[in-house]
Scaffold this motif. Sequence first.
Motif, PDB file in Angstrom:
ATOM      1  N   SER A   1       1.064  -1.094  -0.066  1.00 14.43           N
ATOM      2  CA  SER A   1      -0.103  -0.110  -0.017  1.00 14.43           C
ATOM      3  C   SER A   1       1.051   1.179   0.147  1.00 14.43           C
ATOM      4  N   ASN A   2       2.161   1.128   0.166  1.00 14.59           N
ATOM      5  CA  ASN A   2       3.118   2.376   0.135  1.00 14.59           C
ATOM      6  C   ASN A   2       4.053   2.286  -0.986  1.00 14.59           C
ATOM      7  N   ARG A   3       4.371   3.491  -1.410  1.00 18.79           N
ATOM      8  CA  ARG A   3       5.534   3.695  -2.634  1.00 18.79           C
ATOM      9  C   ARG A   3       6.742   3.891  -1.765  1.00 18.79           C
ATOM     10  N   ASN A   4       7.693   2.783  -2.018  1.00 22.87           N
ATOM     11  CA  ASN A   4       9.054   2.876  -1.253  1.00 22.87           C
ATOM     12  C   ASN A   4       9.892   2.744  -2.314  1.00 22.87           C
ATOM     13  N   TYR A   5      11.511   2.837  -1.691  1.00 23.61           N
ATOM     14  CA  TYR A   5      12.455   2.648  -2.510  1.00 23.61           C
ATOM     15  C   TYR A   5      13.167   1.377  -2.453  1.00 23.61           C
ATOM     16  N   TYR A   6      13.607   0.810  -3.971  1.00 24.79           N
ATOM     17  CA  TYR A   6      14.018  -0.669  -3.963  1.00 24.79           C
ATOM     18  C   TYR A   6      15.358  -0.441  -4.492  1.00 24.79           C
TER      19      TYR A   6
END
Length: 390
Positions: free
Chosen positions: A58-63
């Motif tokens: 549900s979250n937009r995160n860094y990869y």
Amino acid sequence: MAKGNIVKLSYSSFTDEDSKNEIIRLTPEGVLCHRNYFYQKCFTNDGQKLLFAGEFDSNRNYYLLDIENQTAKQLTEGPGDNTFGGFLSPDDKFLYYVKNERNLQQVNLETLEEKNVYTVPDEWVGYGTWVANSDCNEIVGIEIDKKDWTPLTDWTIFKAFYDKNPHCRLIKIDIETGVAKTVIDQNVWLGHPIFRPFDDKTIAFCHEGPHDLVDARIWLVDRDGKNERKAHDNLPGESCTHEFWVPDGSGLAYVSYMKGQQERYIRLYNPVTNEDKEIMEMPACSHLMSNFDGTLYIGDGTGSPVDVIDTSGYKIENDPWLYILAPKTKTAHKLVKHNSTWRVLDGDRQVTHPHPSFSPDNKYVLYSCDAQDEPALYLTKVPANILEEM
């Protein structure tokens, strides 16, 4: 999903029907993924790993993507990541990004230990892309007075925000101590602060807003707040956008376009001589980024600009191509079609923008687009004959 989680990816590829060049899709269908802003570092120095943003929950995160192994390691967690402004440090040890428009964070790429570098004061909001100097011991950013702040969720708000002349300040932050100092403080919408590479004295920034209302977008200032100067005076009917430093620091490049004209121009400002000159004519590209020394540029063809007031006067035909632009030969090469919609998606004005840039070895171009479904990451190879024009 938590930091350290490993996502297994499975690339797919297809051939652009017009250029016959191969396009590799790196991220899966049905998952919103995008790259960071085009001048922020995303590849490790060896070109083997790639920073990107993804909504695998549900979250937009860094990869961080291991390109060869097709695995992505989650670097951040929870809501609030500014997933356009983050960047890798020059030594490939850290990710820097802003959380919740307030906290400048440092993430160790090996241990995933996270450290707060700086916190925006309560009466201010952290805005836009924050950029480090070449030694990565200082970062410049923009803060906007909270009393003036409005989330910029569409282009109508973009215009209204410009009209209010928000109280902004350009700051520089010492990464080691977390101490911030104000460089300039004005009732003008400021944006895109960028240290000149290998020159900590010089900072570029812009006057943000609808392009046909901003009569001088691109500015420079010394780190002590003195010697504020324009890089370019607009001609009648001219608009300028998407400035960036050529990575070797030799010049500040930007896009110029004229009312009633389809074509656009690459211009370059020399901060030493103050020379501001046209490099070459090009198709209607929105964003530009160069390789290290500015011998090649990559641009994303666009349609009629939405960030102007006189939309009828600046109306142009949509151009769906990525172009490699060679200043030495004044040639624009069609690479592949990105076919982005450029739409605002769920209140995000940037997520469908291609924002292309080169890999460290110049052999590939990275971009985002939503041509197939959700925004995704793509790589395409640069033909060898184009590299000969550097």
